[in-house]
Motif scaffolding. Sequence first.
Motif, mmCIF file in Angstrom:
data_model
loop_
_atom_site.group_PDB
_atom_site.id
_atom_site.type_symbol
_atom_site.label_atom_id
_atom_site.label_comp_id
_atom_site.label_asym_id
_atom_site.label_seq_id
_atom_site.Cartn_x
_atom_site.Cartn_y
_atom_site.Cartn_z
ATOM 1 N N VAL A 27 -23.777 -54.915 4.020
ATOM 2 C CA VAL A 27 -23.885 -54.387 5.370
ATOM 3 C C VAL A 27 -25.292 -53.818 5.523
ATOM 4 C CG1 VAL A 27 -23.022 -52.627 6.950
ATOM 5 C CG2 VAL A 27 -21.426 -53.853 5.473
ATOM 6 N N HIS A 28 -25.994 -54.242 6.557
ATOM 7 C CA HIS A 28 -27.364 -53.807 6.791
ATOM 8 C C HIS A 28 -27.413 -53.046 8.112
ATOM 9 C CE1 HIS A 28 -28.915 -56.415 3.543
ATOM 10 N NE2 HIS A 28 -27.851 -57.130 3.868
ATOM 11 N N LEU A 63 -31.452 -50.916 6.159
ATOM 12 C CA LEU A 63 -31.095 -50.498 4.811
ATOM 13 C C LEU A 63 -29.734 -51.091 4.502
ATOM 14 C CD1 LEU A 63 -32.112 -46.711 4.737
ATOM 15 C CD2 LEU A 63 -33.403 -48.686 3.892
ATOM 16 N N GLU A 64 -29.529 -51.454 3.240
ATOM 17 C CA GLU A 64 -28.257 -52.049 2.840
ATOM 18 C C GLU A 64 -27.277 -50.966 2.399
ATOM 19 O OE1 GLU A 64 -26.398 -55.478 -0.109
ATOM 20 O OE2 GLU A 64 -28.557 -55.159 -0.045
ATOM 21 N N TYR A 65 -26.037 -51.097 2.864
ATOM 22 C CA TYR A 65 -24.965 -50.153 2.549
ATOM 23 C C TYR A 65 -23.840 -50.901 1.858
ATOM 24 C CZ TYR A 65 -27.253 -46.834 5.631
ATOM 25 O OH TYR A 65 -28.162 -45.983 6.196
ATOM 26 N N GLU A 66 -23.249 -50.259 0.861
ATOM 27 C CA GLU A 66 -22.120 -50.862 0.171
ATOM 28 C C GLU A 66 -20.901 -50.908 1.086
ATOM 29 O OE1 GLU A 66 -20.087 -49.736 -3.860
ATOM 30 O OE2 GLU A 66 -22.284 -49.782 -4.103
ATOM 31 N N THR A 67 -20.625 -49.778 1.753
ATOM 32 C CA THR A 67 -19.526 -49.672 2.708
ATOM 33 C C THR A 67 -20.003 -48.842 3.896
ATOM 34 O OG1 THR A 67 -17.905 -49.671 0.915
ATOM 35 C CG2 THR A 67 -17.141 -48.923 3.054
ATOM 36 N N ALA A 68 -19.684 -49.301 5.098
ATOM 37 C CA ALA A 68 -20.055 -48.548 6.306
ATOM 38 C C ALA A 68 -19.033 -48.827 7.398
ATOM 39 C CB ALA A 68 -21.453 -48.948 6.764
ATOM 40 N N SER A 94 -11.521 -49.762 9.830
ATOM 41 C CA SER A 94 -11.841 -50.878 8.937
ATOM 42 C C SER A 94 -13.327 -50.869 8.630
ATOM 43 C CB SER A 94 -11.489 -52.208 9.600
ATOM 44 O OG SER A 94 -10.113 -52.283 9.856
ATOM 45 N N PRO A 95 -13.698 -51.082 7.376
ATOM 46 C CA PRO A 95 -15.120 -51.156 7.046
ATOM 47 C C PRO A 95 -15.779 -52.328 7.774
ATOM 48 C CG PRO A 95 -13.784 -51.008 5.056
ATOM 49 C CD PRO A 95 -12.845 -51.233 6.198
ATOM 50 N N LEU A 96 -17.077 -52.195 8.016
ATOM 51 C CA LEU A 96 -17.826 -53.278 8.646
ATOM 52 C C LEU A 96 -17.905 -54.473 7.709
ATOM 53 C CD1 LEU A 96 -20.791 -51.206 10.119
ATOM 54 C CD2 LEU A 96 -18.815 -52.126 11.357
ATOM 55 N N LYS A 97 -17.884 -55.661 8.290
ATOM 56 C CA LYS A 97 -18.066 -56.889 7.512
ATOM 57 C C LYS A 97 -19.552 -57.071 7.236
ATOM 58 C CE LYS A 97 -14.058 -59.086 9.550
ATOM 59 N NZ LYS A 97 -13.534 -60.180 10.349
#
Length: 120
Positions: A27-28, A63-68, A94-97
Amino acid sequence: MKKCALFILTIVLNMGCTDRDDNLEGVHIRVKNESSVHFDVVEVGSSSKVHKNIAAGSFSKYLEYETAYNYSYINIIVGSENYTLQPIDYVGESPLKDGFYTYGLTISEEGEIELNFRID
């Protein structure tokens, strides 16, 4: 000769037809400063994910996120002022795809952060 040139042109054009999210993992998120003041620092999610020096009307880098999620903890520093948006929890969310997203941020006259979530 015309067929050969057409074939080469077709290959060249097809090579440039990839999206930035082809084969994307993660996720960016970037920040858009939708206010009229300069954001010195914007923390999104945690203090380890910091977007810096975002002029009014400008974007940060992704920025890259593991979960957002479509909303998050946000802390904006403008000079000596701190503005914070603190979600209570993410129950039922629900987390973002994997993909690219923008958090459009502004600070209201009351000093509260307003978030405008967008899929890029």
